[in-house]
Design a protein around this motif. Structure first.
Motif, PDB file in Angstrom:
ATOM      1  N   ALA A  48      53.614  53.127  36.985  1.00  0.00           N
ATOM      2  CA  ALA A  48      52.894  52.886  35.721  1.00  0.00           C
ATOM      3  C   ALA A  48      52.299  51.476  35.692  1.00  0.00           C
ATOM      4  CB  ALA A  48      53.834  53.095  34.542  1.00  0.00           C
ATOM      5  N   VAL A  49      53.048  50.494  36.174  1.00  0.00           N
ATOM      6  CA  VAL A  49      52.533  49.118  36.178  1.00  0.00           C
ATOM      7  C   VAL A  49      51.314  49.023  37.094  1.00  0.00           C
ATOM      8  CG1 VAL A  49      53.034  46.719  36.839  1.00  0.00           C
ATOM      9  CG2 VAL A  49      54.761  48.048  35.635  1.00  0.00           C
ATOM     10  N   LYS A  50      51.431  49.599  38.279  1.00  0.00           N
ATOM     11  CA  LYS A  50      50.321  49.510  39.241  1.00  0.00           C
ATOM     12  C   LYS A  50      49.086  50.266  38.724  1.00  0.00           C
ATOM     13  CE  LYS A  50      51.246  49.607  43.756  1.00  0.00           C
ATOM     14  NZ  LYS A  50      51.165  48.296  44.393  1.00  0.00           N
ATOM     15  N   LEU A  51      49.339  51.398  38.093  1.00  0.00           N
ATOM     16  CA  LEU A  51      48.216  52.170  37.545  1.00  0.00           C
ATOM     17  C   LEU A  51      47.531  51.376  36.422  1.00  0.00           C
ATOM     18  CD1 LEU A  51      46.785  55.000  37.592  1.00  0.00           C
ATOM     19  CD2 LEU A  51      48.283  55.594  35.673  1.00  0.00           C
ATOM     20  N   ALA A  52      48.322  50.753  35.555  1.00  0.00           N
ATOM     21  CA  ALA A  52      47.744  49.956  34.458  1.00  0.00           C
ATOM     22  C   ALA A  52      46.881  48.826  35.037  1.00  0.00           C
ATOM     23  CB  ALA A  52      48.857  49.389  33.577  1.00  0.00           C
ATOM     24  N   GLN A  53      47.394  48.186  36.084  1.00  0.00           N
ATOM     25  CA  GLN A  53      46.615  47.097  36.711  1.00  0.00           C
ATOM     26  C   GLN A  53      45.300  47.640  37.273  1.00  0.00           C
ATOM     27  OE1 GLN A  53      49.858  45.818  39.331  1.00  0.00           O
ATOM     28  NE2 GLN A  53      49.718  43.754  38.486  1.00  0.00           N
ATOM     29  N   GLN A  54      45.404  48.798  37.948  1.00  0.00           N
ATOM     30  CA  GLN A  54      44.212  49.370  38.583  1.00  0.00           C
ATOM     31  C   GLN A  54      43.161  49.791  37.551  1.00  0.00           C
ATOM     32  OE1 GLN A  54      45.191  51.817  41.928  1.00  0.00           O
ATOM     33  NE2 GLN A  54      43.408  53.120  41.626  1.00  0.00           N
ATOM     34  N   LEU A  55      43.628  50.356  36.430  1.00  0.00           N
ATOM     35  CA  LEU A  55      42.680  50.820  35.410  1.00  0.00           C
ATOM     36  C   LEU A  55      42.265  49.700  34.452  1.00  0.00           C
ATOM     37  CD1 LEU A  55      44.456  54.191  34.401  1.00  0.00           C
ATOM     38  CD2 LEU A  55      42.429  53.954  35.853  1.00  0.00           C
ATOM     39  N   GLY A  56      42.964  48.564  34.500  1.00  0.00           N
ATOM     40  CA  GLY A  56      42.702  47.476  33.548  1.00  0.00           C
ATOM     41  C   GLY A  56      43.222  47.811  32.155  1.00  0.00           C
ATOM     42  N   TYR A  57      44.267  48.659  32.090  1.00  0.00           N
ATOM     43  CA  TYR A  57      44.853  49.074  30.813  1.00  0.00           C
ATOM     44  C   TYR A  57      46.084  48.222  30.487  1.00  0.00           C
ATOM     45  CZ  TYR A  57      42.242  53.559  30.586  1.00  0.00           C
ATOM     46  OH  TYR A  57      41.295  54.539  30.482  1.00  0.00           O
ATOM     47  N   HIS A  58      46.498  48.303  29.225  1.00  0.00           N
ATOM     48  CA  HIS A  58      47.772  47.702  28.831  1.00  0.00           C
ATOM     49  C   HIS A  58      48.906  48.574  29.389  1.00  0.00           C
ATOM     50  CE1 HIS A  58      45.762  44.969  26.066  1.00  0.00           C
ATOM     51  NE2 HIS A  58      44.994  45.991  25.725  1.00  0.00           N
ATOM     52  N   TYR A  59      50.112  48.005  29.387  1.00  0.00           N
ATOM     53  CA  TYR A  59      51.280  48.726  29.915  1.00  0.00           C
ATOM     54  C   TYR A  59      52.401  48.696  28.874  1.00  0.00           C
ATOM     55  CZ  TYR A  59      55.745  49.179  32.303  1.00  0.00           C
ATOM     56  OH  TYR A  59      57.032  49.542  32.632  1.00  0.00           O
ATOM     57  N   LEU A  60      53.047  49.822  28.699  1.00  0.00           N
ATOM     58  CA  LEU A  60      54.241  49.879  27.850  1.00  0.00           C
ATOM     59  C   LEU A  60      55.386  50.502  28.636  1.00  0.00           C
ATOM     60  CD1 LEU A  60      55.951  50.050  25.195  1.00  0.00           C
ATOM     61  CD2 LEU A  60      54.767  52.205  24.706  1.00  0.00           C
ATOM     62  N   GLY A  61      56.462  49.748  28.820  1.00  0.00           N
ATOM     63  CA  GLY A  61      57.686  50.286  29.439  1.00  0.00           C
ATOM     64  C   GLY A  61      58.648  50.581  28.292  1.00  0.00           C
ATOM     65  N   SER A  62      58.679  51.823  27.830  1.00  0.00           N
ATOM     66  CA  SER A  62      59.433  52.105  26.595  1.00  0.00           C
ATOM     67  C   SER A  62      60.934  51.884  26.779  1.00  0.00           C
ATOM     68  CB  SER A  62      59.143  53.519  26.090  1.00  0.00           C
ATOM     69  OG  SER A  62      59.490  54.464  27.072  1.00  0.00           O
ATOM     70  N   GLY A  63      61.447  52.096  27.991  1.00  0.00           N
ATOM     71  CA  GLY A  63      62.876  51.857  28.229  1.00  0.00           C
ATOM     72  C   GLY A  63      63.243  50.409  27.925  1.00  0.00           C
ATOM     73  N   SER A  64      62.301  49.493  28.203  1.00  0.00           N
ATOM     74  CA  SER A  64      62.572  48.073  27.940  1.00  0.00           C
ATOM     75  C   SER A  64      62.738  47.813  26.446  1.00  0.00           C
ATOM     76  CB  SER A  64      61.444  47.187  28.478  1.00  0.00           C
ATOM     77  OG  SER A  64      61.463  47.217  29.869  1.00  0.00           O
ATOM     78  N   LEU A  65      62.060  48.594  25.612  1.00  0.00           N
ATOM     79  CA  LEU A  65      62.213  48.378  24.160  1.00  0.00           C
ATOM     80  C   LEU A  65      63.643  48.711  23.734  1.00  0.00           C
ATOM     81  CD1 LEU A  65      58.879  49.712  22.598  1.00  0.00           C
ATOM     82  CD2 LEU A  65      59.397  47.479  23.544  1.00  0.00           C
ATOM     83  N   TYR A  66      64.192  49.815  24.293  1.00  0.00           N
ATOM     84  CA  TYR A  66      65.584  50.165  23.986  1.00  0.00           C
ATOM     85  C   TYR A  66      66.515  49.087  24.542  1.00  0.00           C
ATOM     86  CZ  TYR A  66      63.899  54.660  22.426  1.00  0.00           C
ATOM     87  OH  TYR A  66      63.245  55.639  21.719  1.00  0.00           O
ATOM     88  N   ARG A  67      66.162  48.577  25.702  1.00  0.00           N
ATOM     89  CA  ARG A  67      66.988  47.526  26.311  1.00  0.00           C
ATOM     90  C   ARG A  67      66.906  46.211  25.523  1.00  0.00           C
ATOM     91  NH1 ARG A  67      68.667  48.259  31.916  1.00  0.00           N
ATOM     92  NH2 ARG A  67      68.244  50.428  32.478  1.00  0.00           N
ATOM     93  N   ILE A  68      65.737  45.906  24.970  1.00  0.00           N
ATOM     94  CA  ILE A  68      65.594  44.668  24.184  1.00  0.00           C
ATOM     95  C   ILE A  68      66.484  44.742  22.937  1.00  0.00           C
ATOM     96  CG2 ILE A  68      63.984  43.407  22.674  1.00  0.00           C
ATOM     97  CD1 ILE A  68      61.803  44.043  24.855  1.00  0.00           C
ATOM     98  N   LEU A  69      66.456  45.896  22.308  1.00  0.00           N
ATOM     99  CA  LEU A  69      67.298  46.085  21.126  1.00  0.00           C
ATOM    100  C   LEU A  69      68.772  45.896  21.513  1.00  0.00           C
ATOM    101  CD1 LEU A  69      66.174  46.891  18.400  1.00  0.00           C
ATOM    102  CD2 LEU A  69      66.788  49.244  18.886  1.00  0.00           C
ATOM    103  N   ALA A  70      69.139  46.478  22.662  1.00  0.00           N
ATOM    104  CA  ALA A  70      70.518  46.383  23.153  1.00  0.00           C
ATOM    105  C   ALA A  70      70.869  44.928  23.442  1.00  0.00           C
ATOM    106  CB  ALA A  70      70.661  47.214  24.423  1.00  0.00           C
ATOM    107  N   TYR A  71      69.970  44.231  24.095  1.00  0.00           N
ATOM    108  CA  TYR A  71      70.189  42.824  24.455  1.00  0.00           C
ATOM    109  C   TYR A  71      70.373  41.990  23.195  1.00  0.00           C
ATOM    110  CZ  TYR A  71      68.994  38.173  26.233  1.00  0.00           C
ATOM    111  OH  TYR A  71      69.004  36.840  26.538  1.00  0.00           O
ATOM    112  N   TYR A  72      69.499  42.239  22.234  1.00  0.00           N
ATOM    113  CA  TYR A  72      69.539  41.471  20.996  1.00  0.00           C
ATOM    114  C   TYR A  72      70.870  41.709  20.275  1.00  0.00           C
ATOM    115  CZ  TYR A  72      67.435  38.898  17.205  1.00  0.00           C
ATOM    116  OH  TYR A  72      67.147  37.924  16.283  1.00  0.00           O
ATOM    117  N   ARG A  73      71.307  42.949  20.307  1.00  0.00           N
ATOM    118  CA  ARG A  73      72.573  43.273  19.654  1.00  0.00           C
ATOM    119  C   ARG A  73      73.736  42.578  20.362  1.00  0.00           C
ATOM    120  NH1 ARG A  73      75.389  48.993  18.247  1.00  0.00           N
ATOM    121  NH2 ARG A  73      76.862  48.048  16.828  1.00  0.00           N
TER     122      ARG A  73
END
Ligand code: DC
Length: 231
Positions: free
Chosen positions: A28-53
């Motif tokens: 997904a990261v490589k594809l976003a770079q190739q297309l010039g799109y933004h990237y969202l790693g949704s698992g990281s959002l769950y992990r950020i919440l976990a980290y913050y907690r």
């Protein structure tokens, strides 16, 4: 249409869902770079919440307070280099390494089954949909978060191949683990992900299935980019 005139729902989204170890993060990261799109790693959002907690509210069960405090966090994904790596910034601090720990992963899994967490993160995920386009990666991107995405990919690989990839990854970090144990863990996680009552891992009805077992990362990215560009 100029970028400025694109309405939120006309911004193209490529969703990439699939089980752990299918390679969806890197791809997904490589594809976003190739297309010039933004990237969202949704698992990281769950992990950020976990980290913050774990960091700030380890002793409270007040999920609502946690969600309110996290609503205002400024989260930025910054793809790095050409290996599919991404830096994750929260209020400008680089938390990429902290998010990868087992503690964070375990806590993220526990939070991910709570409906109020999924509801709060839904809004956050939608806010990443910005021109010129978005590549969103996770478990329920095509089924729940971006059901109107024009391009949906369901990325798979055999459990044996995914266990081998994980073993290689761990070896690079100087950690040795038996293939049998890794295979058992991957199978157990697949079962949990597919059988959970909310947002289970499953392909959207209109998703294109791509099996990466016999393909290199470059080949998978090229195949998905071709599908997106053909449309
Ligand atoms: O992909 P990952 O290991 O970084 O995901 C962390 C946790 O979040 C994992 O338990 C699965 C969960 N998750 C989810 O429920 N829905 C998503 N769209 C992405 C991840």
């Amino acid at each position: 249409m100029s970028d400025a005139k694109m309405t939120e729902t006309s911004v193209p989204v490529v969703t990439i869902d699939g089980p752990a170890g299918s390679g969806k993060g890197t791809i997904a990261v490589k594809l976003a770079q190739q297309l010039g799109y933004h990237y969202l790693g949704s698992g990281s959002l769950y992990r950020i919440l976990a980290y913050y907690r774990l960091q700030h509210m380890p002793d409270t069960d007040d999920l609502q307070a946690l969600l309110e405090r996290c609503e205002t966090l400024r989260i930025v994904f910054r793809p790095q280099g050409d290996e599919g790596d991404v830096q994750v910034l929260v209020d400008e601090a680089d938390v990429s390494d902290a998010l990868r720990t087992e503690d964070c992963g375990g806590e993220a899994s526990r939070l991910a089954v709570r409906p109020e967490v999924r509801e709060a993160l839904l809004k956050k995920q939608l806010s990443f949909r910005k021109a010129p386009g978005l590549v969103a990666e996770g478990r329920d991107m095509g089924t729940v978060v971006f059901p109107d995405a024009p391009h949906k990919i369901y990325l798979t690989a055999s459990a044996e191949e995914r266990a081998q990839r994980r073993q290689k990854q761990l070896r690079k970090q100087g950690i040795s683990a038996s293939l049998d144990r890794l295979l058992a863990e991957i199978k157990a996680r697949d079962t949990l992900d597919k059988q959970r009552p909310i947002s289970p891992l499953r392909p959207a009805a209109d998703a294109v299935r791509v099996d990466s077992t016999e393909l290199s990362i470059v080949q998978v990215v090229a195949r998905i980019a071709a599908l997106v560009q053909q449309a």
